[in-house]
Design an enzyme around this catalytic site. Structure first.
Site, PDB file in Angstrom:
ATOM      1  N   LYS A  93      72.144  13.714  42.658  1.00  0.00           N
ATOM      2  CA  LYS A  93      72.933  13.867  43.885  1.00  0.00           C
ATOM      3  C   LYS A  93      73.615  12.556  44.271  1.00  0.00           C
ATOM      4  O   LYS A  93      74.703  12.568  44.836  1.00  0.00           O
ATOM      5  CB  LYS A  93      72.052  14.378  45.028  1.00  0.00           C
ATOM      6  CG  LYS A  93      71.697  15.845  44.844  1.00  0.00           C
ATOM      7  CD  LYS A  93      71.374  16.529  46.149  1.00  0.00           C
ATOM      8  CE  LYS A  93      71.108  18.005  45.942  1.00  0.00           C
ATOM      9  NZ  LYS A  93      70.327  18.609  47.017  1.00  0.00           N
ATOM     10  N   LYS A 126      73.291  23.841  35.028  1.00  0.00           N
ATOM     11  CA  LYS A 126      72.568  24.792  35.865  1.00  0.00           C
ATOM     12  C   LYS A 126      73.540  25.518  36.808  1.00  0.00           C
ATOM     13  O   LYS A 126      74.441  24.885  37.363  1.00  0.00           O
ATOM     14  CB  LYS A 126      71.562  23.956  36.669  1.00  0.00           C
ATOM     15  CG  LYS A 126      70.668  24.703  37.579  1.00  0.00           C
ATOM     16  CD  LYS A 126      69.837  23.722  38.406  1.00  0.00           C
ATOM     17  CE  LYS A 126      70.606  23.170  39.591  1.00  0.00           C
ATOM     18  NZ  LYS A 126      69.810  22.482  40.596  1.00  0.00           N
ATOM     19  N   LYS A 141      76.178  26.192  43.392  1.00  0.00           N
ATOM     20  CA  LYS A 141      77.388  26.299  44.211  1.00  0.00           C
ATOM     21  C   LYS A 141      78.266  25.072  43.978  1.00  0.00           C
ATOM     22  O   LYS A 141      79.473  25.183  43.808  1.00  0.00           O
ATOM     23  CB  LYS A 141      76.984  26.403  45.689  1.00  0.00           C
ATOM     24  CG  LYS A 141      78.145  26.193  46.636  1.00  0.00           C
ATOM     25  CD  LYS A 141      78.299  27.285  47.640  1.00  0.00           C
ATOM     26  CE  LYS A 141      79.624  27.234  48.352  1.00  0.00           C
ATOM     27  NZ  LYS A 141      79.563  26.706  49.700  1.00  0.00           N
TER      28      LYS A 141
HETATM   29  P1  TYM Z   1      67.823  25.527  46.391  1.00  0.00           P
HETATM   30  O1  TYM Z   1      68.334  25.962  47.713  1.00  0.00           O
HETATM   31  O2  TYM Z   1      68.683  24.646  45.553  1.00  0.00           O
HETATM   32  O3  TYM Z   1      67.458  26.790  45.499  1.00  0.00           O
HETATM   33  C1  TYM Z   1      66.602  27.831  45.957  1.00  0.00           C
HETATM   34  C2  TYM Z   1      65.746  28.310  44.786  1.00  0.00           C
HETATM   35  O4  TYM Z   1      66.565  28.762  43.718  1.00  0.00           O
HETATM   36  C3  TYM Z   1      66.180  28.107  42.503  1.00  0.00           C
HETATM   37  N1  TYM Z   1      67.371  27.900  41.672  1.00  0.00           N
HETATM   38  C4  TYM Z   1      67.483  28.276  40.383  1.00  0.00           C
HETATM   39  N2  TYM Z   1      66.629  28.896  39.567  1.00  0.00           N
HETATM   40  C5  TYM Z   1      67.069  29.159  38.314  1.00  0.00           C
HETATM   41  N3  TYM Z   1      68.291  28.826  37.856  1.00  0.00           N
HETATM   42  C6  TYM Z   1      69.186  28.203  38.656  1.00  0.00           C
HETATM   43  N4  TYM Z   1      70.387  27.893  38.220  1.00  0.00           N
HETATM   44  C7  TYM Z   1      68.795  27.903  39.990  1.00  0.00           C
HETATM   45  N5  TYM Z   1      69.406  27.294  41.034  1.00  0.00           N
HETATM   46  C8  TYM Z   1      68.528  27.308  42.053  1.00  0.00           C
HETATM   47  C9  TYM Z   1      65.584  26.788  42.956  1.00  0.00           C
HETATM   48  O5  TYM Z   1      64.724  26.238  41.965  1.00  0.00           O
HETATM   49  C10 TYM Z   1      64.860  27.190  44.215  1.00  0.00           C
HETATM   50  O6  TYM Z   1      63.583  27.697  43.921  1.00  0.00           O
HETATM   51  N6  TYM Z   1      64.684  21.806  47.512  1.00  0.00           N
HETATM   52  C11 TYM Z   1      64.817  23.248  47.466  1.00  0.00           C
HETATM   53  C12 TYM Z   1      64.584  23.936  48.790  1.00  0.00           C
HETATM   54  C13 TYM Z   1      63.262  23.673  49.449  1.00  0.00           C
HETATM   55  C14 TYM Z   1      62.012  24.170  49.020  1.00  0.00           C
HETATM   56  C15 TYM Z   1      61.070  23.714  50.017  1.00  0.00           C
HETATM   57  C16 TYM Z   1      61.587  24.950  47.958  1.00  0.00           C
HETATM   58  C17 TYM Z   1      63.068  22.940  50.580  1.00  0.00           C
HETATM   59  N7  TYM Z   1      61.742  22.964  50.933  1.00  0.00           N
HETATM   60  C18 TYM Z   1      59.719  24.015  49.892  1.00  0.00           C
HETATM   61  C19 TYM Z   1      60.234  25.247  47.866  1.00  0.00           C
HETATM   62  C20 TYM Z   1      59.304  24.789  48.841  1.00  0.00           C
HETATM   63  C21 TYM Z   1      66.237  23.586  47.036  1.00  0.00           C
HETATM   64  O7  TYM Z   1      67.131  22.823  47.233  1.00  0.00           O
HETATM   65  O8  TYM Z   1      66.377  24.859  46.556  1.00  0.00           O
END
Ligand code: TYM
Length: 326
Positions: free
Chosen positions: A113, A193, A196
């Site tokens: 990032k 990956k 968005k």
């Molecule tokens: P975020 O918002 O980027 O994504 C939400 C969930 O989707 C999964 N994901 C994917 N899985 C497979 N292939 C992909 N291309 C892909 N893109 C996204 C992510 O692994 C995630 O599970 N930091 C986290 C949010 C968060 C969180 C938490 C998660 C904040 N606090 C506590 C678990 C527990 C995030 O940015 O996810």
């Protein structure tokens, strides 16, 4: 016996894509049958990158509608918005004071990032994983269903729990990540990956014709150039999607037909599109209904926030006593 607790979260970026869905959300719903599940829309996390305040709240509501439409209804789990439970940031501060800077600087996501947003490397971007640790540990969750990209953050969460318990006395369990069968979906470019920010996504609420168009132009096995070339499903992102959407006998058939060049990529994609829409159509319909009933969405979030506040307040009381604040 009490059910084990699950916690997970998603950022309200304005779009929920197939990666989010098959990497995490589809599992979130399935887990509600056997676990005590808490799911969170992490608005504070989304503030670590440049965002538009005038559409932020609508993005939060859109995420809520989509998640409820995916089956995360109030009678199955708790769904709430992170900023509605102030204990998240309170606990995160305590973790900030326990964590060596080096641990945060080493995080892959921080490095990525920082490269992507070189003009806005703010402190929140660095301490992001500690807010995530606070999200999880505040509810003493034992399992965290996430995609592969979050595994390093869950490792840090375990380390943070251990550090706290060693310093102040036992409060937190060390949670494990729970990966789906498809924990990493690539974007339509087949390179990085699905996300968005890379603009290589297929949104789960996009119109069927858009989804079809994006699938038909998505990258497949790069070695398969001519229709007559045999393909390798193990390196094809579309085959990974089949694993999540298609029935077992179709998955087997597709793998076989791809390896023997029995079908071409177009036919494989058309089959995939049909199974994707079988699953997404009811979700799209439910999301459209929820758009017409915003009170129901707000009530679901308020119910979730109230229940979560109760749990969070109790755990913070414990934390305050152990840390000497009380
Ligand atoms: P975020 O918002 O980027 O994504 C939400 C969930 O989707 C999964 N994901 C994917 N899985 C497979 N292939 C992909 N291309 C892909 N893109 C996204 C992510 O692994 C995630 O599970 N930091 C986290 C949010 C968060 C969180 C938490 C998660 C904040 N606090 C506590 C678990 C527990 C995030 O940015 O996810």
């Amino acid at each position: 016996m009490a059910r084990q607790r699950i916690f997970s979260g998603i950022q309200p970026t304005g779009i929920i894509h197939i990666g989010n869905y098959v990497g995490a959300i589809k599992n979130w719903k399935a887990l509600t049958d056997t676990y005590d599940c808490i799911y969170c829309i992490v608005d504070y996390h989304a503030m670590t990158i440049e965002y538009n305040p005038s559409s932020f709240f609508e993005n939060i509501m859109a995420a809520a509608r989509t998640l409820i439409a995916c089956g995360l209804e109030q009678d199955r789990c708790l769904l709430f918005v992170q900023s509605q439970v102030p204990e998240h940031t309170e606990l995160a501060w305590i973790f900030n004071c326990l964590t060596p800077l080096g641990d945060l600087e080493r995080m892959t996501q921080f490095k990525d990032k920082s490269r992507q947003h070189a003009d806005n490397i703010n402190a929140g971007l660095l301490t992001y994983p500690l807010l995530q640790a606070a999200d999880i540990l505040l509810y003493k969750a034992e399992l965290v269903p996430v995609g592969e990209d979050q595994v390093q953050h869950i490792e840090l969460t375990r380390r943070t729990a251990r550090r706290f318990n060693n310093r102040f006395g036992m409060v937190f369990p060390e949670p494990d990540e729970l990966l789906s069968i498809t924990p990493r979906i690539l974007g339509t470019d087949g390179q990085t990956k699905m996300s968005k920010s890379m603009n290589n996504y297929i949104g789960i609420l996009e119109p069927p014709e858009t989804i079809k168009q994006k699938l038909l132009t998505a990258a497949t096995d790069p070695q398969r150039i001519r229709r007559s070339d045999p393909g390798d499903p193990d390196v094809c992102n579309l085959f990974t999607m089949h694993k999540s959407f298609s029935p077992p006998e179709i998955i087997q058939q597709i793998a076989h037909d791809c390896r023997t060049a029995g079908i071409g990529c177009i036919q494989c994609k058309e089959t995939l599109f049909a199974y994707i829409m079988d699953e997404l159509s009811p979700i799209q319909q439910r999301a459209a209904e929820l758009e017409r009933t915003p009170d129901l969405v707000r009530a679901t979030l308020e119910y979730g926030a109230q229940r979560c506040r109760n749990i969070a307040q109790q755990v913070m009381e414990e934390v305050r006593k152990k840390t000497g604040i009380r």
